[in-house]
Design a protein around this motif. Structure first.
Motif, PDB file in Angstrom:
ATOM      1  N   ASP A 202     -33.425 -49.452  -9.369  1.00  0.00           N
ATOM      2  CA  ASP A 202     -33.525 -48.497 -10.492  1.00  0.00           C
ATOM      3  C   ASP A 202     -32.885 -47.053 -10.044  1.00  0.00           C
ATOM      4  OD1 ASP A 202     -34.310 -50.296 -12.075  1.00  0.00           O
ATOM      5  OD2 ASP A 202     -36.423 -49.618 -11.855  1.00  0.00           O
ATOM      6  N   GLN A 203     -33.170 -46.762  -8.812  1.00  0.00           N
ATOM      7  CA  GLN A 203     -32.659 -45.393  -8.305  1.00  0.00           C
ATOM      8  C   GLN A 203     -31.337 -45.457  -7.619  1.00  0.00           C
ATOM      9  OE1 GLN A 203     -35.362 -47.240  -7.227  1.00  0.00           O
ATOM     10  NE2 GLN A 203     -37.247 -46.010  -7.810  1.00  0.00           N
ATOM     11  N   TRP A 204     -30.517 -46.500  -7.844  1.00  0.00           N
ATOM     12  CA  TRP A 204     -29.261 -46.418  -7.350  1.00  0.00           C
ATOM     13  C   TRP A 204     -28.412 -45.467  -7.747  1.00  0.00           C
ATOM     14  CZ3 TRP A 204     -26.449 -47.654  -3.259  1.00  0.00           C
ATOM     15  CH2 TRP A 204     -25.031 -47.981  -3.236  1.00  0.00           C
ATOM     16  N   LYS A 205     -28.422 -45.237  -8.941  1.00  0.00           N
ATOM     17  CA  LYS A 205     -27.469 -44.075  -9.625  1.00  0.00           C
ATOM     18  C   LYS A 205     -27.569 -42.849  -9.062  1.00  0.00           C
ATOM     19  CE  LYS A 205     -25.358 -45.615 -13.870  1.00  0.00           C
ATOM     20  NZ  LYS A 205     -26.058 -46.242 -15.282  1.00  0.00           N
ATOM     21  N   GLN A 206     -28.883 -42.591  -9.070  1.00  0.00           N
ATOM     22  CA  GLN A 206     -29.362 -41.255  -8.642  1.00  0.00           C
ATOM     23  C   GLN A 206     -28.810 -40.983  -7.135  1.00  0.00           C
ATOM     24  OE1 GLN A 206     -33.276 -42.178 -10.184  1.00  0.00           O
ATOM     25  NE2 GLN A 206     -33.697 -40.262  -8.856  1.00  0.00           N
ATOM     26  N   VAL A 207     -29.188 -42.070  -6.392  1.00  0.00           N
ATOM     27  CA  VAL A 207     -29.071 -41.915  -4.702  1.00  0.00           C
ATOM     28  C   VAL A 207     -27.447 -41.825  -4.593  1.00  0.00           C
ATOM     29  CG1 VAL A 207     -29.120 -43.017  -2.573  1.00  0.00           C
ATOM     30  CG2 VAL A 207     -31.309 -42.933  -3.887  1.00  0.00           C
ATOM     31  N   SER A 208     -26.653 -42.742  -5.191  1.00  0.00           N
ATOM     32  CA  SER A 208     -25.334 -42.650  -5.120  1.00  0.00           C
ATOM     33  C   SER A 208     -24.563 -41.491  -5.739  1.00  0.00           C
ATOM     34  CB  SER A 208     -24.412 -43.858  -5.456  1.00  0.00           C
ATOM     35  OG  SER A 208     -24.849 -44.303  -6.819  1.00  0.00           O
ATOM     36  N   ALA A 209     -25.357 -40.885  -6.526  1.00  0.00           N
ATOM     37  CA  ALA A 209     -24.640 -39.464  -7.011  1.00  0.00           C
ATOM     38  C   ALA A 209     -25.224 -38.475  -6.019  1.00  0.00           C
ATOM     39  CB  ALA A 209     -25.428 -39.048  -8.501  1.00  0.00           C
ATOM     40  N   PHE A 210     -26.325 -38.364  -5.453  1.00  0.00           N
ATOM     41  CA  PHE A 210     -26.587 -37.602  -4.281  1.00  0.00           C
ATOM     42  C   PHE A 210     -25.613 -37.676  -3.176  1.00  0.00           C
ATOM     43  CE2 PHE A 210     -28.646 -37.129  -0.350  1.00  0.00           C
ATOM     44  CZ  PHE A 210     -29.328 -35.618  -0.404  1.00  0.00           C
ATOM     45  N   HIS A 211     -25.369 -39.110  -3.052  1.00  0.00           N
ATOM     46  CA  HIS A 211     -24.233 -39.262  -1.574  1.00  0.00           C
ATOM     47  C   HIS A 211     -22.822 -38.801  -1.861  1.00  0.00           C
ATOM     48  CE1 HIS A 211     -27.182 -42.317   0.404  1.00  0.00           C
ATOM     49  NE2 HIS A 211     -27.446 -40.997   0.894  1.00  0.00           N
ATOM     50  N   ARG A 212     -22.578 -38.864  -3.446  1.00  0.00           N
ATOM     51  CA  ARG A 212     -21.223 -38.100  -3.629  1.00  0.00           C
ATOM     52  C   ARG A 212     -21.422 -36.524  -3.451  1.00  0.00           C
ATOM     53  NH1 ARG A 212     -20.944 -42.296  -7.402  1.00  0.00           N
ATOM     54  NH2 ARG A 212     -22.148 -41.060  -9.180  1.00  0.00           N
ATOM     55  N   ARG A 213     -22.414 -36.113  -3.669  1.00  0.00           N
ATOM     56  CA  ARG A 213     -22.310 -34.672  -3.475  1.00  0.00           C
ATOM     57  C   ARG A 213     -22.698 -34.114  -2.079  1.00  0.00           C
ATOM     58  NH1 ARG A 213     -26.962 -33.461  -6.053  1.00  0.00           N
ATOM     59  NH2 ARG A 213     -27.323 -35.374  -7.144  1.00  0.00           N
ATOM     60  N   HIS A 214     -23.633 -35.010  -1.444  1.00  0.00           N
ATOM     61  CA  HIS A 214     -23.680 -34.558   0.030  1.00  0.00           C
ATOM     62  C   HIS A 214     -23.413 -36.068   0.965  1.00  0.00           C
ATOM     63  CE1 HIS A 214     -26.953 -31.802  -1.504  1.00  0.00           C
ATOM     64  NE2 HIS A 214     -27.141 -32.635  -2.453  1.00  0.00           N
ATOM     65  N   ARG A 215     -22.132 -35.829   1.071  1.00  0.00           N
ATOM     66  CA  ARG A 215     -21.598 -37.122   1.984  1.00  0.00           C
ATOM     67  C   ARG A 215     -22.557 -37.624   2.975  1.00  0.00           C
ATOM     68  NH1 ARG A 215     -18.238 -39.121  -1.377  1.00  0.00           N
ATOM     69  NH2 ARG A 215     -17.744 -40.371   0.527  1.00  0.00           N
ATOM     70  N   PRO A 216     -22.618 -38.677   3.296  1.00  0.00           N
ATOM     71  CA  PRO A 216     -23.348 -39.171   4.626  1.00  0.00           C
ATOM     72  C   PRO A 216     -22.542 -38.727   5.625  1.00  0.00           C
ATOM     73  CG  PRO A 216     -23.053 -41.014   2.852  1.00  0.00           C
ATOM     74  CD  PRO A 216     -22.471 -39.715   2.231  1.00  0.00           C
ATOM     75  N   ARG A 217     -23.212 -38.721   6.904  1.00  0.00           N
ATOM     76  CA  ARG A 217     -22.410 -38.239   7.910  1.00  0.00           C
ATOM     77  C   ARG A 217     -21.281 -38.885   8.446  1.00  0.00           C
ATOM     78  NH1 ARG A 217     -26.690 -34.357   9.086  1.00  0.00           N
ATOM     79  NH2 ARG A 217     -28.571 -34.924   7.892  1.00  0.00           N
ATOM     80  N   GLY A 218     -19.999 -38.607   7.719  1.00  0.00           N
ATOM     81  CA  GLY A 218     -18.839 -39.308   8.117  1.00  0.00           C
ATOM     82  C   GLY A 218     -18.690 -40.419   7.032  1.00  0.00           C
ATOM     83  N   ASP A 219     -17.501 -41.091   7.105  1.00  0.00           N
ATOM     84  CA  ASP A 219     -17.404 -42.008   6.321  1.00  0.00           C
ATOM     85  C   ASP A 219     -17.581 -43.320   6.599  1.00  0.00           C
ATOM     86  OD1 ASP A 219     -15.768 -43.316   8.306  1.00  0.00           O
ATOM     87  OD2 ASP A 219     -13.615 -43.358   7.426  1.00  0.00           O
ATOM     88  N   GLY A 220     -17.555 -44.530   5.860  1.00  0.00           N
ATOM     89  CA  GLY A 220     -18.188 -45.703   6.076  1.00  0.00           C
ATOM     90  C   GLY A 220     -18.222 -46.198   7.541  1.00  0.00           C
TER      91      GLY A 220
END
Ligand SMILES: [Zn+2]
Length: 259
Positions: free
Chosen positions: A93-111
């Protein structure tokens, strides 16, 4: 010392071999599901049939559980760190929130960078497992090393697949160089960690060895259920990943019994 060099070197080379394999010919999804499934089975077998029983022979039940919990928490903490403190599955259920968060705060580097950097750090715990295993008994270390080699082959495949995907599947010189560089880093991290683990632990007291072996087991369990089982299942055809998991587990049943 020779056993150590062979085990650590073999497992380190396996990650480079995996990367090279992914580049040589794009692996089919069926092949990947079987590889990830077999690696899951081998690792689950190593953790449950070999590492935890050996730990239980040497340390108290409380120390084994505490050691294994520490291993799980270490790798979970690393996972959180790499993903900037937010983790969720695609069906959550939290996927949308978490992926929106990751668009704003990129994980450390690309995939590919996240995968390869995270994997290198995880190799520290795998190196600890090899070092502790060899200190316990050479046969135990060899078996753990073989399981980690299979795991590293799959990690190399994943890294190669991701780097290729990030370049639109073009096998340019830069793609080859980037894949091999990452896979070499992963292999080198494992090699150094195994060496360090063995040097630090070769004279350690049995209860300490038992608890640290459990720490390695906990970390490897976390890695298996988060990084090997899901990609195998996502690519399975007619249950290929589950059947390969059983084959890997059965192989460890035979090998542990023989050792
Ligand atoms: Zn590994």
């Amino acid at each position: 010392v020779l056993t150590l060099l062979a085990v650590a070197g073999g497992a380190a080379l396996a990650s480079v071999a995996g990367g090279a394999l992914a580049l040589a010919r794009r692996p089919t999804s069926l092949f990947m599901s079987i590889a990830f499934g077999a690696a899951s089975g081998v690792l689950l077998g190593t953790v449950t049939l070999q590492m935890l029983p050996e730990a239980q022979e040497r340390a108290s039940p409380g120390a084994v559980v505490a050691g294994a919990t520490a291993g799980v928490l270490l790798v979970w903490g690393l996972d959180l760190y790499v993903n900037r403190g937010r983790l969720a599955g695609e069906q959550a259920d939290q996927w949308k929130q978490v992926s929106a968060f990751h668009r704003r705060h990129r994980p450390r580097g690309d995939g590919a960078t996240v995968l390869a950097g995270g994997t290198s750090a995880e190799e520290l715990i795998e190196g600890l497992a090899i070092g502790a295993g060899l200190a316990v008994e050479p046969e135990v270390g060899v078996l753990i090393g073989a399981a980690i080699a299979i795991d590293n082959l799959c990690e190399g495949l994943s890294i190669g697949e991701l780097v290729l995907a990030s370049s639109g599947l073009r096998r340019t010189q830069a793609v080859v160089a980037r894949t091999l560089r990452w896979c070499t880093l992963v292999g080198a991290a494992l090699f150094v960690a195994s060496l360090g683990g063995w040097l630090a632990l070769r004279d350690a007291a049995e209860p300490v060895l038992g608890a640290l072996l459990a720490t390695g087991a906990g970390g490897m369990l976390y890695l298996t259920v988060t990084q090997l089982v899901p990609p195998g299942q996502a690519r399975q055809y007619e249950g290929s990943a589950a059947l390969a998991t059983w084959l890997g587990f059965a192989l460890m049943l035979l090998l542990v019994e023989a050792a």
